[in-house]
Enzyme design. Structure first.
Site, PDB file in Angstrom:
ATOM      1  CG  HIS A   1       5.071  88.271 -69.191  1.00 52.97           C
ATOM      2  ND1 HIS A   1       5.288  89.628 -69.029  1.00 52.97           N
ATOM      3  CD2 HIS A   1       6.024  87.844 -70.071  1.00 52.97           C
ATOM      4  CE1 HIS A   1       6.324  89.989 -69.780  1.00 52.97           C
ATOM      5  NE2 HIS A   1       6.775  88.937 -70.420  1.00 52.97           N
TER       6      HIS A   1
ATOM      7  CG  ASP B   1       0.104  90.663 -65.886  1.00 51.30           C
ATOM      8  OD1 ASP B   1       0.567  89.630 -65.371  1.00 51.30           O
ATOM      9  OD2 ASP B   1       0.627  91.236 -66.865  1.00 51.30           O
TER      10      ASP B   1
ATOM     11  CG  ASN C   1       7.318  92.717 -67.622  1.00 54.08           C
ATOM     12  OD1 ASN C   1       6.304  92.184 -67.156  1.00 54.08           O
ATOM     13  ND2 ASN C   1       7.292  93.420 -68.739  1.00 54.08           N
ATOM     14  CG  HIS C   2       4.921  96.554 -66.497  1.00 56.61           C
ATOM     15  ND1 HIS C   2       4.724  97.716 -67.228  1.00 56.61           N
ATOM     16  CD2 HIS C   2       4.794  95.531 -67.379  1.00 56.61           C
ATOM     17  CE1 HIS C   2       4.472  97.397 -68.485  1.00 56.61           C
ATOM     18  NE2 HIS C   2       4.508  96.081 -68.601  1.00 56.61           N
TER      19      HIS C   2
ATOM     20  CG  HIS D   1      -0.829  95.816 -66.153  1.00 56.24           C
ATOM     21  ND1 HIS D   1       0.414  96.420 -66.069  1.00 56.24           N
ATOM     22  CD2 HIS D   1      -0.628  94.649 -66.820  1.00 56.24           C
ATOM     23  CE1 HIS D   1       1.310  95.651 -66.666  1.00 56.24           C
ATOM     24  NE2 HIS D   1       0.707  94.568 -67.121  1.00 56.24           N
TER      25      HIS D   1
ATOM     26  CG  ASP E   1       3.499  93.058 -65.143  1.00 55.14           C
ATOM     27  OD1 ASP E   1       4.635  93.241 -64.662  1.00 55.14           O
ATOM     28  OD2 ASP E   1       3.302  92.842 -66.353  1.00 55.14           O
TER      29      ASP E   1
ATOM     30  CG  HIS F   1       5.511  88.688 -64.398  1.00 55.79           C
ATOM     31  ND1 HIS F   1       4.200  89.007 -64.146  1.00 55.79           N
ATOM     32  CD2 HIS F   1       5.834  89.316 -65.566  1.00 55.79           C
ATOM     33  CE1 HIS F   1       3.751  89.800 -65.109  1.00 55.79           C
ATOM     34  NE2 HIS F   1       4.718  90.002 -65.983  1.00 55.79           N
TER      35      HIS F   1
END
Length: 323
Positions: A248, A64, A124-125, A66, A92, A173
């Site tokens: 994740h 990730d 998932n984002h 982010h 992500d 992920h």
């Protein structure tokens, strides 16, 4: 499609990299038509490549990000800016951090520039219903407009879902799915697609390992499942694989093994959200499939509430002595 034809990728990458060495937080404001072009061209490339990627080592795998753009630049400084190294990112890219736009734009630009050496999986984002809430929508709306956010959604809906490195390392992920019996099931998923609330695609992006679970368990996230060590061992044996590599979850050292080193969690955003003292990590896989870890230490900084304990997020994995 005019946006694609006149896309100057080298100029875009150059401007995105110009802030290297600047104080973290400085924005790069690309033109809206350039960002639209990045989305359209990368979407074309994603659809031209398999949904289950088959990759070769050597490569570096990242978890990730982010929206922590300056940490992404640190990762590249550490691992080598493309095309010096091959990369696989596990999803992500957006939400939570302050610079989701710079982050995703640089990643898409590298995908377009080096389509056979730079790979991005879906997290998932990278899903409209999630990034509508956790920051990306608001960033798009504030800096550009909602229409551009919708263009990103169309791009994200075409990202690949999983990768296998040299037929031995399975990457996604989130994690495994009780519905996953054959790799052919992943290959049959049609794109573009949203992420459903349940089923194979949902699980690959949302599930988590849990050392306290035998078989499959409920997930505290309220989505998908948790799975135990035996599920990992059976999956690897059945598909003649050596390792599952996933992201994740925040892990303190940036990477953490599970199930006797048969699964590894990677998280590449140090000081996640400015709240955690976690390191970030990148996994280097060499030609012999030996895996090593490069660590981004959390930045040294004084916290305003240094004495106040932080509430861990759901899904935080803590280091514990193996019993």
């Amino acid at each position: 499609m005019a946006d694609i034809d006149k896309l100057n990728i080298d100029s875009i990458i150059q401007r995105l990299l110009e802030v290297r060495g600047s104080k973290p937080g400085k924005n790069v404001q690309l033109q809206e038509n350039e960002i639209r072009g990045l989305c359209l061209k990368s979407r074309e490339i994603f659809l031209s490549q398999p949904i289950l990627l088959e990759l070769e080592a050597p490569l570096k795998i990242c978890g990730d990000i982010h929206g922590q753009y300056y940490d992404l630049l640190r990762l590249f400084e550490y691992g080598g800016f493309p095309p010096e190294s091959n990369y696989l990112f596990l999803g992500d890219y957006v939400d939570r951090g302050k610079q989701s736009l710079e982050t995703i734009c640089l990643l898409l630009a590298y995908k377009i520039k080096y389509p056979e050496n730079f790979f991005l999986l879906r997290g998932n984002h990278e899903c409209a219903s999630i990034n509508r809430i956790y920051g990306f929508y608001d960033e798009c709306k504030r800096r550009y407009n909602i229409k551009l956010w919708k263009t990103f959604t169309d791009c994200f809906n075409c990202l690949p879902i999983a990768a296998i490195v040299d037929e031995k390392i399975f990457c996604c992920h989130g994690g495994l799915s009780p519905d996953l019996q054959s790799m052919e099931q992943i290959r049959r998923i049609m794109r573009p697609t949203d992420v459903p609330d349940q089923g194979l695609l949902c699980d690959l992006l949302w599930s988590d390992p849990d050392k306290d679970v035998l078989g499959w368990g409920e997930n505290d996230r309220g989505v998908s499942f948790t799975f135990g060590a035996e599920v990992v061992a059976k999956f690897l044996h059945k598909h003649d694989l050596d390792l599952i590599c996933r992201a994740h979850q925040v892990v303190e050292d940036g990477y953490e093994f599970f199930a006797k080193r048969q699964l590894v969690t990677l998280f590449s955003a140090p000081n996640y959200c400015g709240e955690f003292d976690n390191a970030g990590a990148m996994m280097s896989v060499d030609e012999t499939l030996m895996c090593s870890f490069q660590i981004l230490k959390p930045a040294e900084k004084k916290k305003p509430n240094a004495t106040r304990p932080v509430t861990p997020p759901r899904g935080m994995i803590t280091k514990q002595a193996k019993k």
